[in-house]
Design a protein around this motif. Structure first.
Motif, short mmCIF file in Angstrom:
data_model
loop_
_atom_site.label_atom_id
_atom_site.label_comp_id
_atom_site.label_asym_id
_atom_site.label_seq_id
_atom_site.Cartn_x
_atom_site.Cartn_y
_atom_site.Cartn_z
N ILE A 47 73.07 52.83 -5.58
CA ILE A 47 73.23 52.32 -4.21
C ILE A 47 72.01 53.26 -3.48
CG2 ILE A 47 74.68 52.43 -2.30
CD1 ILE A 47 75.88 50.99 -4.49
N PRO A 48 71.43 52.30 -2.73
CA PRO A 48 70.36 53.01 -1.87
C PRO A 48 71.01 53.80 -0.71
CG PRO A 48 69.69 50.59 -2.21
CD PRO A 48 71.17 50.94 -2.83
N GLY A 49 70.31 54.62 -0.36
CA GLY A 49 70.87 55.68 0.53
C GLY A 49 71.80 56.78 -0.09
N TYR A 52 74.52 56.79 -5.36
CA TYR A 52 75.70 56.64 -6.12
C TYR A 52 75.33 55.94 -7.52
CZ TYR A 52 80.13 55.64 -7.87
OH TYR A 52 81.41 55.74 -8.53
N HIS A 53 75.52 56.26 -8.64
CA HIS A 53 75.07 55.43 -9.58
C HIS A 53 76.45 54.86 -10.19
CE1 HIS A 53 71.74 58.34 -9.76
NE2 HIS A 53 71.11 57.92 -11.13
N MET A 54 76.00 53.38 -10.05
CA MET A 54 77.10 52.60 -10.52
C MET A 54 76.84 52.43 -12.19
SD MET A 54 77.43 49.79 -7.46
CE MET A 54 78.98 49.30 -8.03
N ARG A 55 78.11 51.96 -12.73
CA ARG A 55 78.04 51.38 -14.17
C ARG A 55 76.92 50.50 -14.26
NH1 ARG A 55 84.56 51.11 -14.51
NH2 ARG A 55 84.91 53.52 -14.33
N LEU A 199 74.91 60.93 -21.21
CA LEU A 199 76.19 60.66 -20.83
C LEU A 199 76.20 59.93 -19.24
CD1 LEU A 199 76.92 64.35 -21.79
CD2 LEU A 199 77.80 62.31 -23.04
N THR A 200 76.98 59.10 -19.40
CA THR A 200 76.97 58.17 -18.10
C THR A 200 78.54 57.95 -18.00
OG1 THR A 200 77.21 56.07 -19.29
CG2 THR A 200 75.09 56.72 -18.99
N ASN A 201 78.81 57.60 -16.67
CA ASN A 201 80.16 57.58 -15.87
C ASN A 201 81.02 56.54 -16.62
OD1 ASN A 201 82.11 58.56 -14.07
ND2 ASN A 201 81.47 56.80 -12.69
N GLN A 218 71.22 67.12 -24.40
CA GLN A 218 72.23 66.31 -23.74
C GLN A 218 72.07 66.16 -22.29
OE1 GLN A 218 74.59 66.18 -26.92
NE2 GLN A 218 75.47 65.57 -25.09
N ILE A 219 71.80 64.74 -21.97
CA ILE A 219 71.43 64.30 -20.56
C ILE A 219 72.53 63.78 -19.97
CG2 ILE A 219 69.75 63.10 -19.23
CD1 ILE A 219 67.77 63.06 -21.47
N ALA A 220 72.93 63.96 -18.73
CA ALA A 220 73.78 63.23 -17.97
C ALA A 220 73.19 62.63 -16.69
CB ALA A 220 74.95 64.16 -17.58
N GLU A 221 73.70 61.49 -16.20
CA GLU A 221 73.40 60.94 -15.11
C GLU A 221 74.10 61.57 -13.72
OE1 GLU A 221 72.01 56.40 -15.72
OE2 GLU A 221 74.22 56.61 -15.30
#
Length: 310
Positions: A47-49, A52-55, A199-201, A218-221
């Motif tokens: 989401i610009p601004g 927020y990382h959407m699926r 790892l994503t949400n 181990q990386i996460a968003e």
């Protein structure tokens, strides 16, 4: 009067009415901001601004990772669709049919082989839209196949985890995919090949308890929910209030459970850099606009790699 009300007015309304797609606008879960869908799609579903990382779906994820949005699909062995003849409110086979129609995927894991900044890599992606990214026999086969292909081609293996855990409709057969995937990770270890997990949400349940937490890196968003049991279950068990941000990516990084939190826009160069470091490879120029003709083919039967996606 009836003629004007029942005939003329509906016709005028039908002429003036504009067909609006249902997904034209997206509401940010964090701020409530309404954003144009195309803008979010072009921004890799961030989401610009608010950032927020959407699926992100499996196909969109593969496009964002591989050079020129091009890769080879890796087919996996077929498994029995409903081994336990499971039924709750609906038949399990009907749930699978609906999930396949919704996502255009055979199951929750999609595997691709291609190049990331010029270097070969195998990428497996879990799609949460397919029955919550749950791990069943078909998904287990896909993961094991991804590990096998990485060993055969001597390339790093990257897994994007997004799951609610094991698939209850397959019972013990689903749970057995957890040790199977762990054995697959050990295959990479024995071959001295990098295994990177993103790892994503959300990433929860048995998936977190197995291959999702076994990566060399181990990386996460940002903001991803990562854990085994739910926060309410933990609170009720220990009878204590959990700290702010518990089970979120940033909290886990602060407490040493993951190595880094990476914005989606920076994910591809980060993965490419990690692969180069872990394989001790020099930097390679970004791949040209089309897939190179001399790109090494996967040493398996033609039906296993049916076509290239562009």
């Amino acid at each position: 009067m009836n003629w004007l009300t029942n005939v003329v007015r509906p016709k005028i309304r039908s002429i003036l009415r504009r067909e609006t797609p249902e997904n034209l606008w997206i509401k940010c879960p964090d701020t409530g901001q309404l954003v144009f869908y195309k803008d979010v799609e072009q921004n890799q579903f961030v989401i610009p601004g608010s950032n927020y990382h959407m699926r992100m779906g499996a196909v969109a994820r593969l496009k964002s990772v591989f050079d020129n949005e091009t890769w080879f699909d890796v087919a996996v062995p077929d498994v029995m669709a409903d081994p336990l003849k499971f039924r709750d409110e609906r038949k399990y086979v009907d749930r699978i049919k609906d999930a396949r129609a919704k996502t255009s995927m055979n199951d929750s894991v999609k595997v691709g082989y291609g190049k990331i900044e010029g270097a070969g890599a195998v990428v497996a992606v879990q799609d949460f839209d397919f029955m919550g990214g749950s791990l069943g026999m078909a998904a287990g086969e896909a993961l094991v196949r991804a590990f096998e292909i990485a060993v055969e081609k001597k390339t790093p293996c990257i897994v994007f985890a997004a799951s609610g855990g094991a698939r209850m409709q397959e019972g013990i057969l689903s749970l057995m995919q957890l040790p199977r995937s762990t054995v697959g990770v050990q295959m990479l270890r024995d071959a001295k090949l990098p295994y990177i997990v993103v790892l994503t949400n959300p990433t929860t349940g048995g998936v977190t308890a197995s291959y999702a937490m076994l990566g060399d890196v181990q990386i996460a968003e940002p903001g991803a929910l990562i854990g085994f049991a739910g926060a309410r279950v933990i609170e009720q068990t220990i009878r204590e209030k959990l700290p702010e941000g518990f089970q979120r990516a940033e909290y886990l990084k602060e407490h040493g459970m993951i190595d880094m939190v990476v914005h989606r826009h920076d994910l591809k160069p980060t993965l490419a850099r990690l692969c180069r470091i872990l394989t001790k490879s020099p930097a390679i120029e970004t791949a040209p606009r089309t897939m190179p003709i001399d790109m090494p083919a996967i040493a398996i039967s033609p039906e296993t790699v049916p076509a290239a996606h562009a």
